[in-house]
Design a protein around this motif. Structure first.
Motif, mmCIF file in Angstrom:
data_model
loop_
_atom_site.group_PDB
_atom_site.id
_atom_site.type_symbol
_atom_site.label_atom_id
_atom_site.label_comp_id
_atom_site.label_asym_id
_atom_site.label_seq_id
_atom_site.Cartn_x
_atom_site.Cartn_y
_atom_site.Cartn_z
ATOM 1 N N ILE A 164 7.901 58.663 30.309
ATOM 2 C CA ILE A 164 7.369 59.616 31.227
ATOM 3 C C ILE A 164 6.052 59.714 31.519
ATOM 4 O O ILE A 164 5.367 59.655 32.775
ATOM 5 N N TRP A 165 5.248 59.185 30.668
ATOM 6 C CA TRP A 165 3.901 59.246 30.749
ATOM 7 C C TRP A 165 3.533 58.251 31.772
ATOM 8 O O TRP A 165 2.422 58.278 32.358
ATOM 9 N N ALA A 166 3.917 57.029 31.137
ATOM 10 C CA ALA A 166 3.743 55.878 32.177
ATOM 11 C C ALA A 166 4.015 55.895 33.670
ATOM 12 O O ALA A 166 3.313 55.652 34.585
ATOM 13 N N ILE A 167 5.240 56.695 33.803
ATOM 14 C CA ILE A 167 5.717 56.916 35.134
ATOM 15 C C ILE A 167 4.947 57.862 35.812
ATOM 16 O O ILE A 167 4.301 57.625 37.175
ATOM 17 N N ILE B 105 8.104 51.639 38.619
ATOM 18 C CA ILE B 105 9.021 52.684 38.109
ATOM 19 C C ILE B 105 10.433 52.401 37.546
ATOM 20 O O ILE B 105 10.935 52.634 36.531
ATOM 21 N N LEU B 106 10.917 51.571 38.539
ATOM 22 C CA LEU B 106 12.202 50.689 38.105
ATOM 23 C C LEU B 106 12.189 50.023 37.165
ATOM 24 O O LEU B 106 13.028 49.817 36.174
ATOM 25 N N LEU B 107 11.239 49.333 36.815
ATOM 26 C CA LEU B 107 10.910 48.314 35.515
ATOM 27 C C LEU B 107 10.783 49.477 34.524
ATOM 28 O O LEU B 107 11.739 49.033 33.449
ATOM 29 N N ILE B 108 10.048 50.424 34.606
ATOM 30 C CA ILE B 108 10.149 51.301 33.276
ATOM 31 C C ILE B 108 11.476 51.977 32.950
ATOM 32 O O ILE B 108 11.900 52.160 31.730
ATOM 33 N N VAL B 109 12.181 52.244 34.082
ATOM 34 C CA VAL B 109 13.436 53.381 33.628
ATOM 35 C C VAL B 109 14.538 52.031 33.366
ATOM 36 O O VAL B 109 15.380 52.561 32.432
ATOM 37 N N GLY C 58 9.892 47.446 29.869
ATOM 38 C CA GLY C 58 9.024 47.905 30.729
ATOM 39 C C GLY C 58 7.715 48.547 30.619
ATOM 40 O O GLY C 58 6.679 48.343 31.212
ATOM 41 N N LEU C 59 7.869 49.474 29.370
ATOM 42 C CA LEU C 59 6.599 50.088 28.926
ATOM 43 C C LEU C 59 5.617 49.083 28.445
ATOM 44 O O LEU C 59 4.326 49.387 28.595
ATOM 45 N N ILE C 60 5.997 48.126 27.757
ATOM 46 C CA ILE C 60 5.082 47.065 27.291
ATOM 47 C C ILE C 60 4.524 46.503 28.150
ATOM 48 O O ILE C 60 3.256 46.155 28.399
ATOM 49 N N ILE C 61 5.335 45.836 29.155
ATOM 50 C CA ILE C 61 4.743 45.180 30.256
ATOM 51 C C ILE C 61 3.738 45.959 31.122
ATOM 52 O O ILE C 61 2.823 45.427 31.690
ATOM 53 N N TRP C 62 4.195 47.090 31.458
ATOM 54 C CA TRP C 62 3.154 48.077 32.185
ATOM 55 C C TRP C 62 1.988 47.944 31.303
ATOM 56 O O TRP C 62 0.865 48.176 31.967
#
Length: 63
Positions: free
Chosen positions: A18-21, A38-42, A48-52
């Protein structure tokens, strides 16, 4: 019995996602890029969080 450790890890991952989004939404990136992040993280919450975190706002690699 409920696995409290697993539940805690899940809640931490959810909070970080949620923080990343929110950071993606506040960024100055184009709308299409925001949607992709957002799609990658969800769809891939941990990966997705690591990549972001590596390639996102402070990383050297920008999509």
């Amino acid at each position: 019995m409920m696995d409290i450790g697993g539940s805690l890890v899940g809640l931490i991952i959810l909070a970080l996602d949620i923080w990343a989004i929110l950071h993606v939404l506040k960024s100055g990136a184009d709308t299409g890029i925001k949607v992709l992040w957002i799609l990658l993280i969800v769809l891939l919450p941990v990966l997705g969080l690591i990549i972001w975190a590596i390639t996102g706002p402070r990383g050297n690699l920008q999509f």
